[in-house]
Write a protein that holds these residues in place. Sequence first.
Motif, PDB file in Angstrom:
ATOM      1  N   HIS A   1      43.050 -15.439   2.843  1.00  0.00           N
ATOM      2  CA  HIS A   1      44.187 -16.357   2.909  1.00  0.00           C
ATOM      3  C   HIS A   1      45.427 -15.565   3.333  1.00  0.00           C
ATOM      4  O   HIS A   1      45.782 -14.587   2.681  1.00  0.00           O
ATOM      5  CB  HIS A   1      44.456 -16.986   1.547  1.00  0.00           C
ATOM      6  CG  HIS A   1      43.373 -17.883   1.071  1.00  0.00           C
ATOM      7  ND1 HIS A   1      42.172 -17.413   0.574  1.00  0.00           N
ATOM      8  CD2 HIS A   1      43.301 -19.234   1.019  1.00  0.00           C
ATOM      9  CE1 HIS A   1      41.418 -18.432   0.228  1.00  0.00           C
ATOM     10  NE2 HIS A   1      42.069 -19.552   0.492  1.00  0.00           N
ATOM     11  N   TYR A   2      46.052 -16.021   4.422  1.00  0.00           N
ATOM     12  CA  TYR A   2      47.339 -15.454   4.824  1.00  0.00           C
ATOM     13  C   TYR A   2      48.394 -16.218   4.029  1.00  0.00           C
ATOM     14  O   TYR A   2      48.338 -17.434   3.926  1.00  0.00           O
ATOM     15  CB  TYR A   2      47.562 -15.669   6.339  1.00  0.00           C
ATOM     16  CG  TYR A   2      48.920 -15.219   6.807  1.00  0.00           C
ATOM     17  CD1 TYR A   2      49.203 -13.886   6.956  1.00  0.00           C
ATOM     18  CD2 TYR A   2      49.919 -16.140   7.086  1.00  0.00           C
ATOM     19  CE1 TYR A   2      50.446 -13.465   7.370  1.00  0.00           C
ATOM     20  CE2 TYR A   2      51.169 -15.731   7.505  1.00  0.00           C
ATOM     21  CZ  TYR A   2      51.430 -14.399   7.646  1.00  0.00           C
ATOM     22  OH  TYR A   2      52.655 -13.990   8.049  1.00  0.00           O
ATOM     23  N   ASP A   3      49.261 -15.670   3.427  1.00  0.00           N
ATOM     24  CA  ASP A   3      49.866 -14.386   3.346  1.00  0.00           C
ATOM     25  C   ASP A   3      49.798 -13.786   1.961  1.00  0.00           C
ATOM     26  O   ASP A   3      50.514 -12.863   1.667  1.00  0.00           O
ATOM     27  CB  ASP A   3      51.308 -14.486   3.822  1.00  0.00           C
ATOM     28  CG  ASP A   3      52.218 -15.272   2.869  1.00  0.00           C
ATOM     29  OD1 ASP A   3      51.735 -16.013   2.000  1.00  0.00           O
ATOM     30  OD2 ASP A   3      53.434 -15.172   3.012  1.00  0.00           O
TER      31      ASP A   3
ATOM     32  N   ASP B   1      48.303  -9.873   4.957  1.00  0.00           N
ATOM     33  CA  ASP B   1      49.526 -10.131   5.719  1.00  0.00           C
ATOM     34  C   ASP B   1      49.748  -8.975   6.689  1.00  0.00           C
ATOM     35  O   ASP B   1      48.903  -8.085   6.814  1.00  0.00           O
ATOM     36  CB  ASP B   1      50.728 -10.361   4.801  1.00  0.00           C
ATOM     37  CG  ASP B   1      51.069  -9.158   3.931  1.00  0.00           C
ATOM     38  OD1 ASP B   1      50.665  -8.018   4.252  1.00  0.00           O
ATOM     39  OD2 ASP B   1      51.755  -9.349   2.921  1.00  0.00           O
TER      40      ASP B   1
ATOM     41  N   ILE C   1      39.541 -17.068   8.089  1.00  0.00           N
ATOM     42  CA  ILE C   1      40.932 -16.836   7.717  1.00  0.00           C
ATOM     43  C   ILE C   1      41.616 -18.192   7.686  1.00  0.00           C
ATOM     44  O   ILE C   1      41.298 -19.076   8.481  1.00  0.00           O
ATOM     45  CB  ILE C   1      41.634 -15.841   8.669  1.00  0.00           C
ATOM     46  CG1 ILE C   1      43.024 -15.474   8.118  1.00  0.00           C
ATOM     47  CG2 ILE C   1      41.694 -16.375  10.095  1.00  0.00           C
ATOM     48  CD1 ILE C   1      43.629 -14.222   8.722  1.00  0.00           C
ATOM     49  N   THR C   2      42.505 -18.352   6.740  1.00  0.00           N
ATOM     50  CA  THR C   2      43.204 -19.621   6.593  1.00  0.00           C
ATOM     51  C   THR C   2      44.659 -19.373   6.273  1.00  0.00           C
ATOM     52  O   THR C   2      44.986 -18.452   5.520  1.00  0.00           O
ATOM     53  CB  THR C   2      42.532 -20.498   5.506  1.00  0.00           C
ATOM     54  OG1 THR C   2      43.178 -21.777   5.466  1.00  0.00           O
ATOM     55  CG2 THR C   2      42.577 -19.860   4.143  1.00  0.00           C
ATOM     56  N   PRO C   3      45.545 -20.166   6.861  1.00  0.00           N
ATOM     57  CA  PRO C   3      46.953 -20.055   6.475  1.00  0.00           C
ATOM     58  C   PRO C   3      47.141 -20.656   5.090  1.00  0.00           C
ATOM     59  O   PRO C   3      46.779 -21.808   4.860  1.00  0.00           O
ATOM     60  CB  PRO C   3      47.697 -20.860   7.546  1.00  0.00           C
ATOM     61  CG  PRO C   3      46.675 -21.681   8.257  1.00  0.00           C
ATOM     62  CD  PRO C   3      45.327 -21.125   7.925  1.00  0.00           C
TER      63      PRO C   3
ATOM     64  N   CYS D   1      51.367 -20.646  10.667  1.00  0.00           N
ATOM     65  CA  CYS D   1      49.994 -20.799  11.176  1.00  0.00           C
ATOM     66  C   CYS D   1      49.760 -19.881  12.374  1.00  0.00           C
ATOM     67  O   CYS D   1      48.681 -19.283  12.498  1.00  0.00           O
ATOM     68  CB  CYS D   1      49.735 -22.252  11.552  1.00  0.00           C
ATOM     69  SG  CYS D   1      49.679 -23.363  10.130  1.00  0.00           S
TER      70      CYS D   1
ATOM     71  N   THR E   1      49.041 -16.412  11.323  1.00  0.00           N
ATOM     72  CA  THR E   1      47.662 -16.290  10.847  1.00  0.00           C
ATOM     73  C   THR E   1      46.730 -15.995  12.011  1.00  0.00           C
ATOM     74  O   THR E   1      45.880 -15.104  11.935  1.00  0.00           O
ATOM     75  CB  THR E   1      47.231 -17.590  10.128  1.00  0.00           C
ATOM     76  OG1 THR E   1      48.159 -17.878   9.079  1.00  0.00           O
ATOM     77  CG2 THR E   1      45.830 -17.470   9.561  1.00  0.00           C
TER      78      THR E   1
END
Length: 178
Positions: free
Chosen positions: A14-16, A20, A41-43, A69, A72
């Motif tokens: 998961h970003y952030d 990051d 990966i997901t925002p 997004c 990401t």
Amino acid sequence: PRLPAHIRLGMELHYDYEVDESNAGAVAEALLDSGIHLALITPGAHRHFAYGGIASLDGEERRAARGFCERTVDLAYGPLRKAWNPEPGLAPSLALWNGSYGYDLATVGVAEMYRHLKEGVAGLCGYEAKKGGELFVAIEPKPNEGHPAMLLPTVASAILFWKRLREEYGVDLAGKGV
């Protein structure tokens, strides 16, 4: 060591708040050292944008969520790229969690929010395509998480959403799904 040869280990990030710009290189190295690939990966936009993110009625929130997004996608194609599975066709997924695409109170703005959502996802698909178009872009409908009223509450609504993006925005649906 006892996994069958056809099994590939992957990690979802998961970003952030898990990965990051400051740690993506180290995360990619740790994945490589462990024999694990970046699978998804997901925002994590819902942690920052409580009122719809890219679907919001607030233009400033939509702009900020769009940039979030895009960052990401930048990480996936940038420092995390070396952690992708090198086998053809096994690029990571970019999952868009539906939980931030909704509302808490009934509003006449729902149709406008849905239009903003279509514009936002179509724009993100275009951005990702310019970066390489290799990620699998998926909508994750979860009617039991997020806002009480979701813009895409079911698998069927997400499939229809992709169809509308193709018809209205020309989004290529190869590599798009649920």
